[in-house]
Write a protein that holds these residues in place. Structure first.
Motif, PDB file in Angstrom:
ATOM      1  N   ILE A 166     -31.423 -17.419  34.208  1.00  0.00           N
ATOM      2  CA  ILE A 166     -30.644 -16.696  33.268  1.00  0.00           C
ATOM      3  C   ILE A 166     -30.723 -15.072  33.882  1.00  0.00           C
ATOM      4  O   ILE A 166     -31.451 -14.448  33.908  1.00  0.00           O
ATOM      5  N   GLU A 167     -29.469 -14.760  34.134  1.00  0.00           N
ATOM      6  CA  GLU A 167     -29.122 -13.444  34.763  1.00  0.00           C
ATOM      7  C   GLU A 167     -28.542 -12.525  33.748  1.00  0.00           C
ATOM      8  O   GLU A 167     -28.739 -11.064  33.781  1.00  0.00           O
ATOM      9  N   GLY A 182     -27.398 -22.257  24.718  1.00  0.00           N
ATOM     10  CA  GLY A 182     -26.781 -22.156  25.888  1.00  0.00           C
ATOM     11  C   GLY A 182     -26.163 -20.949  26.160  1.00  0.00           C
ATOM     12  O   GLY A 182     -25.611 -20.432  25.399  1.00  0.00           O
ATOM     13  N   VAL A 183     -26.335 -20.274  27.280  1.00  0.00           N
ATOM     14  CA  VAL A 183     -25.422 -19.104  27.562  1.00  0.00           C
ATOM     15  C   VAL A 183     -24.003 -19.023  27.633  1.00  0.00           C
ATOM     16  O   VAL A 183     -23.508 -17.979  27.550  1.00  0.00           O
ATOM     17  N   ASP A 184     -23.492 -20.491  27.587  1.00  0.00           N
ATOM     18  CA  ASP A 184     -22.114 -20.368  27.475  1.00  0.00           C
ATOM     19  C   ASP A 184     -21.575 -20.522  26.070  1.00  0.00           C
ATOM     20  O   ASP A 184     -20.505 -20.757  25.548  1.00  0.00           O
TER      21      ASP A 184
END
Length: 237
Positions: A5-6, A33-35
């Motif tokens: 994860i950035e 989730g990152v989205d």
């Protein structure tokens, strides 16, 4: 934090939706989730931020993704004082649309303050008798309200409902387009919503903040249809 994860770091303040489909729940911790999440706007506290995603994303996806509402068009929003409707009024106005909102008479000033160009008190007169030839209807009520709202559309108009699963089928009876929406998480759209918040074009109205132990009361308030804006549950309160 998971591997790879950035865009986020431990301790970042975020907001969003952690689930999609017909599931949901209340918890002190959740996986996301990152989205599905975005940075929490700095100008908002956690209660205010919690009131945004489901309402704003539902309105966004209904009006812009499905109905393709554009500047200069007219839109009727039913239930304009509710958690979804109040977001829809502001987002439609920010888009440059002519906005008509329905609610009970006590909410007229509230809806006007959100930016609505016209207000219809559905308790005083049938809205379909005074609203005609709009480009888009966004229905947040369903049932009989949704069916009557079809009568306000111009030829070729589009009705999208967040409450009536038969909207697409009913639209065929009126010779217009229709769709039913169930909101999905979107980090990209939350980023756009963050921009509108920063510009002062989207504000949050919270009816009440209740502790998680009063979740039953929260649902009763929600189902009463009398709340303005959102109801927030506070974990650990």
């Amino acid at each position: 934090m998971g591997d790879g994860i950035e865009n986020f770091q431990p301790g970042d303040t975020v907001y969003g939706m952690t689930v999609s489909g017909l599931s949901g729940g209340y918890a002190e911790y959740a996986l996301a989730g990152v989205d599905t999440i975005a940075p929490k706007p700095d100008s908002l506290n956690f209660e205010e931020a919690a009131a945004i995603p489901i309402g704003a994303l539902t309105a966004w996806q209904a009006m812009f993704d499905l109905a393709h509402l554009s500047s200069g068009q007219s839109i009727l929003i039913t239930g304009a004082s509710g958690g979804v409707g109040s977001m829809a009024v502001q987002l439609a106005k920010a888009k440059g649309a002519f906005v008509i909102g329905t609610a009970s008479g006590r909410n007229q000033q509230f809806i006007r303050d959100l930016g609505a160009d016209e207000f219809v008190d559905y308790t005083a007169q049938p809205f379909e008798e005074v609203v005609k030839d709009v480009d888009v209807v966004f229905d947040t009520i369903g049932g009989d309200t949704c069916e009557r709202a079809f009568q306000t559309l111009k030829k070729g108009g589009f009705l999208v409902s967040a409450a009536e699963s038969q909207a697409e089928e009913k639209a065929k009876e009126f010779g217009v387009q229709g769709a039913w929406l169930f909101c999905q998480p979107s980090a990209k759209q939350l980023a756009e919503i963050n921009r509108l918040i920063a510009e002062g074009k989207l504000k949050i109205h919270i009816e009440t903040v209740l502790p998680l132990t009063e979740v039953k009361k929260a649902h009763q308030l929600s189902q009463s249809g009398r709340t303005r804006g959102k109801i927030v549950l506070q974990v650990g309160a």
